[in-house]
Write an enzyme that holds these catalytic residues in place. Structure first.
Site, short mmCIF file in Angstrom:
data_model
loop_
_atom_site.label_atom_id
_atom_site.label_comp_id
_atom_site.label_asym_id
_atom_site.label_seq_id
_atom_site.Cartn_x
_atom_site.Cartn_y
_atom_site.Cartn_z
N CYS A 10 1.23 -8.91 8.09
CA CYS A 10 1.45 -8.69 6.67
C CYS A 10 2.02 -9.80 5.93
O CYS A 10 1.33 -10.49 5.13
CB CYS A 10 2.42 -7.44 6.47
N HIS A 65 6.64 -7.71 -0.07
CA HIS A 65 6.71 -8.17 1.47
C HIS A 65 6.89 -9.84 1.66
O HIS A 65 6.13 -10.09 2.64
CB HIS A 65 5.87 -7.48 2.21
#
Length: 480
Positions: free
Chosen positions: A68, A124
């Site tokens: 990610c 993130h």
């Protein structure tokens, strides 16, 4: 002094230029597998994504990083993660790390072109310092969360809230499914947007990342799926598709849809042990196999000259910043790893990319894969290729057999070579047959390695403790 007439004409010209720029909607589908969409798998219910893909351009060789944070850093910065220090695992909630602040990132580049920039969903990319967070990095507004693995209803991780409305902790949506909350917020942005200004929406949805959670109405749409986990996961994909449909409906109602360019991509391959599926590709998330790095993606909408086809040109996550800036009518950056692919995609021309690095990570253990390079048709892997291997069919008809085949090899000196055009499922290692090709790719990879910076992966910082900030994950405890 400028005359009133000249000023008015200049203002009208500038307004006309801004109005001509396309709206851009960039959707990231978290952990969506290659085989988790209806246009590849008839068991999946994704009518909105299917229509957009078939009416637009399916990107058949679109590559990302195997995890990610590295992929999102590439989307935003146009820099390979091995050059930014983000090539190892993901940014942890307690780590004093963020996407390097010396990069101007995608929303900042679009703001230079007059865009209103809004983000709803998952960041993130680090949050320990306020300057690392979305509204300090080019977004006019942000609604979403900083980390990963949040509960879809409680919006927390490790028992502490991770939900923000710009800079404020958002407590009012406990118990409401995140896709519903995000859709509400996206529609609010669309309905209040000044139509005279081009709009950039960055929509990194939570679906379909773990934990496996979805309202039962979505799960019940898959009675043919016996396996409980895969049934819930399929419902999560359907909920994502519904959210995308609601966003496109809102754009149509505001008269913005016809001048909107859509990009959807996964951030990595499907996570096999969380019921994602990449069949027939090998491996999944946390690996350098095609199943972890070659992902579902498509473009549709404004500016595409050739549509209704599958584009087989090579594209990498680092290409999206220059490509979208070019689509917006701007001059893309040329001093980074990304390549402007706009003319190639919209006109069906050959890709401008001929090679890329899958990853370079020599921090023990490189759980997402140690080293890999693609040049033309050939792919070379060195050392450990990552955690998830093998070829796995969807778990529709079984309760507990998650794996068709598991192949783990921890040999740090192992060399593997594949022709991924002729052998896209990576079943035939050619390294012993083509030593000259191995030598060529290995030499090129070692050239890239000279540009590698060490992974920025520090130990957890106790100053991050959410108890110090009202039981919410909050920036302000580090200095980058």
């Amino acid at each position: 002094m400028m005359s009133t007439t000249v000023a008015a004409l200049l203002f009208a010209f500038i307004g006309g230029v801004l109005a001509q720029r396309p709206n851009i909607v960039f959707i990231v589908a978290d952990d969506l597998g290659w085989n988790d969409v209806g246009f590849r798998n008839r068991d999946m219910l994704t009518p909105n994504m299917d229509k957009m893909a078939r009416d637009g351009v399916i990107l058949d060789r679109n590559y990302v990083q195997p995890l990610c944070s590295p992929s999102r850093s590439a989307f935003m910065s146009a820099v390979f993660p091995f050059k930014s220090g983000l090539q190892h695992q993901v940014i942890g909630a307690k780590q004093s790390v963020c996407l390097p602040l010396n990069y101007t990132i995608l929303p900042q580049e679009l703001k230079k072109l007059g865009y209103a920039t809004h983000m709803v969903g998952k960041w993130h990319l680090g949050f320990c310092e306020w300057g690392c967070t979305p509204t300090y990095r080019g977004f006019d507004t942000f609604f979403g969360y900083y980390n990963a693995l949040e509960d879809y209803y409680l919006h927390n991780i490790s028992g502490f809230l991770d939900f923000r409305n710009n800079k404020e902790a958002e407590w009012d949506y406990q118990g409401t499914y995140s896709a519903w909350v995000f859709t509400e917020k996206i529609v609010d942005v669309i309905n209040t947007h000044d139509k005279n200004q081009p709009l950039f929406l960055y929509l990194p949805f939570q679906n379909v990342h773990a934990p496996t959670e979805v309202p039962k109405i979505y799960e019940d749409r898959f009675p043919h799926v016996v396996n409980k986990g895969r049934r819930v996961f399929s419902g999560m994909v359907n909920a994502l598709d519904e959210a995308i449909g609601n966003v496109t409906d809102a754009l149509k109602e505001r008269g913005l849809y016809d001048n909107t360019l859509f990009l959807l991509t996964a951030d990595n391959g499907g996570q096999i042990f969380n019921y994602g599926n990449n069949w027939p590709l090998r491996g999944g998330k946390h690996s350098l196999w095609e199943g972890g790095t070659r992902v579902t993606a498509f473009m549709s909408g404004a500016g595409l000259q050739k549509t209704g086809y599958t584009y087989d040109g090579m594209i990498h996550a680092v290409d999206w910043l220059p490509t979208l800036v070019s689509a917006a009518g701007g001059t893309p950056v040329t001093d980074r790893d990304g390549i402007d692919q706009w003319d190639s995609i919209r006109n069906g021309l050959p890709s401008k990319r001929t090679e890329f690095i899958y990853n370079l990570d020599y921090l023990v253990i490189p759980t997402e894969g140690q080293a890999g390079i693609r040049m033309g048709n050939y792919k070379l892997l060195l050392g450990y290729p990552g955690q998830q291997d093998g070829w796995h069919r969807p778990m529709n008809n079984t309760e507990d057999d998650k794996y068709e085949k598991i192949i783990y090899d921890l040999d740090p000196d192992k060399v593997q070579l594949f022709d991924v055009t002729a052998d896209p499922t990576e079943r035939h290692d050619l390294s012993s047959q083509l030593p000259d090709v191995v030598a060529k790719l290995k030499s090129r990879l070692l050239e890239y390695r000279k540009q590698m910076v060490p992974p920025n992966f520090p130990d957890p910082d106790p100053q991050s403790n959410p108890r110090n900030y009202g039981n919410a994950w909050t920036p302000g405890w580090c200095k980058i």
